[in-house]
Design an enzyme around this catalytic site. Sequence first.
Site, mmCIF file in Angstrom:
data_model
loop_
_atom_site.group_PDB
_atom_site.id
_atom_site.type_symbol
_atom_site.label_atom_id
_atom_site.label_comp_id
_atom_site.label_asym_id
_atom_site.label_seq_id
_atom_site.Cartn_x
_atom_site.Cartn_y
_atom_site.Cartn_z
ATOM 1 N N GLY A 1 -2.861 19.690 33.954
ATOM 2 C CA GLY A 1 -3.985 19.702 34.870
ATOM 3 C C GLY A 1 -4.282 21.126 35.306
ATOM 4 O O GLY A 1 -4.734 21.954 34.521
ATOM 5 N N GLU B 1 -13.679 23.549 36.587
ATOM 6 C CA GLU B 1 -13.207 24.880 37.015
ATOM 7 C C GLU B 1 -12.287 24.811 38.233
ATOM 8 O O GLU B 1 -12.215 25.740 39.032
ATOM 9 C CB GLU B 1 -14.386 25.821 37.315
ATOM 10 C CG GLU B 1 -15.438 25.888 36.233
ATOM 11 C CD GLU B 1 -14.908 26.432 34.915
ATOM 12 O OE1 GLU B 1 -13.701 26.688 34.798
ATOM 13 O OE2 GLU B 1 -15.726 26.592 33.994
#
Length: 397
Positions: free
Chosen positions: A135, A376
């Site tokens: 992640g 992002e």
Amino acid sequence: MARLAQTAGLTDIQTEILSTVRSFVDKEIIPHATALEHADTYPQDIVDGMKEMGLFGLMIPEEYGGLGESLLTYALVVEEIARGWMSVSGVINTHFIVAYMLRQHGTQAQKEKYLPRMATGETRGSFSMSEPDLGSDVAAIKTRAKQDGDDYVIDGAKMWLTNGGTSNLTAVLVKTDEGAERPHQNLTTFLVEKPTGYGEVAPGLIVPGKIDKMGYKGVDTTELVFKDHRISGEQILGGERGKGFAHMMDGVEVGRVNVAARACGIAIRAFELGVEYAQQRSTFGKPIVQHQAIAFKIAEMATKVEAAHLMMVNAARLKDRGERNDVEAGMAKMLASEYCKEVTEEAFRIHGGYGYSKEYEIERLMREAPFLLIGEGTSEIQKTIISRGLLRDYKLR
């Protein structure tokens, strides 16, 4: 002239670029976006139009055939495009991150090889950090490049590549054996050339296919699998092993401004749709915008649009001045993405039952806005970046 999301101090050239892009969005994107999105169709005609306008070379220096514009100009262009359809802004986002990384960190040979073709859109960039089991912990990357003479052999799997099938140059962050104690100093960025398409596009390089998503359709999102893929050492960005994390984070700061700009664009469009519908729909003998409950929603939505836009502009201007903007970019990305979700939901509520119909544009925006909470870096990651940055300045001596 709209009152919201205006930017003070723009040059005549910036104003002209934005006017041209807005006209393109109104004529070529908004009328077709819903149909293309529902069909999950790649917007080739729109992309070709952006090529003709020179948008793929917007931030690439003039010496390499680009327009040499600032991050602020780029962010404002993205805001306009996302107002029309966020997926179109995704087509150019990762392209610009790669072009920016090449501009800032590439060798002279790499710049001369790629930037002129990126400026025309002949070479299209994509950007790859994440992995299936990874992640936000970038330093835990497992994809590895092992040196074999002057070449390297890459093995592993990458995830969530925007433009994974339609790009032909991918900046990929992988692990190399640098012997550094800090994990992020063992990461290197490779510039991977590949044909467009799906399947085994090159020996040991597989693009399995498009990932089906809730929203953000049209643009292709893919995995990228390496199986003994051989690549020249000349493809290491900047020719520097172990610098990949720093290179990528520099690019991600640009990406966070981009995501903030996309969130602003969607929020602006959601506000436009909400305020328009509120003036057309009547209940109890008057337009619903004249009911205080709806009028207050309009006021709150507009305030959030304006605040997000101003923070995005500030983050872009700091980067353009060469100043550190990790805190400001994180703030802008977090605030803009959260406000985008809230403004879009309020516009959806204003539409009532019609907002749930696929005939109305707000239905699409409701599926697109959540992506920006993740792209992002999540809001939680932004809070980590912001707090660490603030503690550098406010630490007790």
